[in-house]
Scaffold this active site. Structure first.
Site, mmCIF file in Angstrom:
data_model
loop_
_atom_site.group_PDB
_atom_site.id
_atom_site.type_symbol
_atom_site.label_atom_id
_atom_site.label_comp_id
_atom_site.label_asym_id
_atom_site.label_seq_id
_atom_site.Cartn_x
_atom_site.Cartn_y
_atom_site.Cartn_z
ATOM 1 N N THR A 29 0.806 -1.226 0.000
ATOM 2 C CA THR A 29 0.000 0.000 0.000
ATOM 3 C C THR A 29 0.840 1.278 0.000
ATOM 4 O O THR A 29 1.933 1.312 0.572
ATOM 5 C CB THR A 29 -0.924 0.008 1.242
ATOM 6 O OG1 THR A 29 -1.436 1.327 1.424
ATOM 7 C CG2 THR A 29 -0.202 -0.375 2.516
ATOM 8 N N GLU A 38 0.276 3.693 1.771
ATOM 9 C CA GLU A 38 0.396 4.170 3.162
ATOM 10 C C GLU A 38 1.800 3.900 3.712
ATOM 11 O O GLU A 38 2.225 4.524 4.676
ATOM 12 C CB GLU A 38 -0.648 3.480 4.056
ATOM 13 C CG GLU A 38 -2.080 3.928 3.826
ATOM 14 C CD GLU A 38 -2.416 5.305 4.378
ATOM 15 O OE1 GLU A 38 -1.839 5.702 5.401
ATOM 16 O OE2 GLU A 38 -3.260 5.988 3.767
ATOM 17 N N TYR A 56 -0.958 0.136 10.761
ATOM 18 C CA TYR A 56 -1.333 -0.516 9.494
ATOM 19 C C TYR A 56 -0.156 -0.455 8.516
ATOM 20 O O TYR A 56 0.254 -1.470 7.947
ATOM 21 C CB TYR A 56 -2.549 0.217 8.904
ATOM 22 C CG TYR A 56 -2.868 -0.160 7.471
ATOM 23 C CD1 TYR A 56 -3.493 -1.359 7.159
ATOM 24 C CD2 TYR A 56 -2.556 0.708 6.409
ATOM 25 C CE1 TYR A 56 -3.797 -1.705 5.837
ATOM 26 C CE2 TYR A 56 -2.856 0.366 5.089
ATOM 27 C CZ TYR A 56 -3.468 -0.838 4.816
ATOM 28 O OH TYR A 56 -3.761 -1.173 3.504
ATOM 29 N N LYS A 62 2.227 -3.512 7.013
ATOM 30 C CA LYS A 62 2.270 -3.755 5.563
ATOM 31 C C LYS A 62 3.701 -3.631 5.031
ATOM 32 O O LYS A 62 4.083 -4.343 4.102
ATOM 33 C CB LYS A 62 1.355 -2.753 4.844
ATOM 34 C CG LYS A 62 -0.117 -3.079 4.959
ATOM 35 C CD LYS A 62 -0.503 -4.215 4.011
ATOM 36 C CE LYS A 62 -1.981 -4.435 3.912
ATOM 37 N NZ LYS A 62 -2.361 -5.463 2.946
#
Ligand code: NAP
Length: 348
Positions: free
Chosen positions: A126, A128, A153, A157
């Site tokens: 991602t 992010e 998160y 990841k």
């Protein structure tokens, strides 16, 4: 090799669209769903594909079960899309987030290495992971840009991203990361901001209830989920595994997203106030959007813009849809749903 593919997270937005694509391509699609999932078939029903998928009921944290499955099916492709994918929630439960988004990935990779080394593995990475990019001179992000994650998160990841690379470079497994920037569509989860805005504004038009949001100045590179799952498949069709940024190359703020949606809905709004008192109001001074402090993330990612030149060059991929088409699709779906729900209520 057989024609089996496994999709974890098949009940989610991307899982559903990907399953539809792979069924069309005549794969035997095995979908992993949690036993305690609220309504695992709702998106698959919308796409009319529920009966075409073989479901396996397990939680991603159940390693033995996953190991058994990989041993038994020896899938041609394994798409790991399941995740605790809600950034805000990850601040409340970092350990669980890491268990699902990171530890489970290690287990899957280890099982592929030991039981089915020819399986091609896709990891849902991602944007992010780039996190806070204030320190970077170049604000358009590609595969070489530095990661600086600022949420549990994103950290989970990023770790899974590096494990995926490790199994590629260390063990020769075909393991690829798709570093996907935000992508949306009618099947987007209710807690995500685009869905919240579209659903909320349609609800406002019907009930007059305002929509509460956090930071409306965060900018995102928003693509169309159906375009992006096509890319996931293409990444695994390559001869060599690799990492790819998938993005549109255009970023818009949440406020701009609201303005575009209001335009489609023919809802005239004006922005008044600033900071935590900023609001969108109608001509009759009714509040439509209200900014709420409690909805801000503890550490926000304020700007994400991706450069997918590598994917364009090596795979010839370009996004088919732009943000306006995507918003239109989401609005039409939501309006339809709203009407259906209301007519049901009238019948009852
Ligand atoms: P989503 O709609 O939230 O779907 C997540 C899926 O994971 C759901 O099917 C969910 O099942 C499943 N899941 C969650 N915890 C699980 C567990 N413990 N065991 C088994 N399954 C579990 O997410 P999405 O938008 O489709 O995204 C797919 C993947 O891409 C995710 O990994 C996400 O982090 C990543 N990603 C998404 C975006 C985006 O903009 N959409 C961008 C970059 C990366 P339930 O139905 O039971 O909840």
């Amino acid at each position: 090799m057989n024609n089996n593919v496994i999709i974890t997270g098949v009940s989610g937005q991307d899982g559903a669209y990907l399953a539809k694509l792979l069924i069309k391509k005549k794969f035997n699609v095995y979908g992993i769903v949690r036993r305690n999932s609220n309504d695992p078939f709702v998106r698959l029903d919308v796409l009319g594909i529920t009966k075409k998928i073989k479901f396996i009921h397990l939680d991603l944290s159940e390693f033995k079960q996953i190991d058994y499955l990989i041993k038994k099916l020896k899938p041609k492709m394994f798409f790991n899309l399941a995740a605790q994918s809600f950034v805000t929630y990850s601040f409340n439960n970092p350990e669980y987030t890491d268990k699902i988004n990171n530890a489970s990935v290690i287990n899957i990779l280890e099982s592929i290495r030991l039981n089915s080394p020819k399986t091609k593995f896709y990891q849902a990475s991602t944007s992010e992971m780039y996190g806070d990019i204030k320190h970077l001179n170049k604000k358009i992000l590609n595969e070489e840009s530095k990661f600086n994650p600022v949420s549990p998160y994103a950290i989970s990841k990023l770790s899974a991203f590096y494990y995926t690379r490790l199994y590629r470079s260390g063990y020769g497994i075909f393991a690829s990361n798709g570093i996907l920037f935000n992508h949306e569509g009618p099947l987007r989860g209710e807690q995500f901001v685009t869905k919240k805005i579209i659903k909320g504004l349609i609800n406002f038009l019907n009930t007059g209830q305002p929509v509460y949001l956090g930071n409306i100045y965060s900018k995102r590179d928003w693509g169309d989920a159906e375009d992006y799952v096509d890319m996931m498949y293409k990444i695994l069709c390559l001869k060599k595994s690799n990492d790819f940024v998938i993005a549109t190359g255009k970023a818009y703020s949440i406020k701009e997203f609201i303005n575009m949606t209001c335009k489609y809905l023919n809802l005239k709004i004006n922005w008044v106030g600033s900071g935590l008192s900023e609001r969108a109001i109608t001509e009759k001074k009714k509040s439509v959007i209200i900014v709420k402090k409690s909805l801000f993330r503890p550490h926000d990612v304020t700007y994400l813009l991706g450069d997918s030149s590598k994917a364009q060059k090596l795979i010839g991929w370009k996004p088919k849809n732009n943000i306006k088409k995507m918003i239109k699709k989401m609005i039409e779906f939501e309006k339809n749903n709203y009407d259906k729900q209301n007519s049901k209520m009238q019948i009852l």
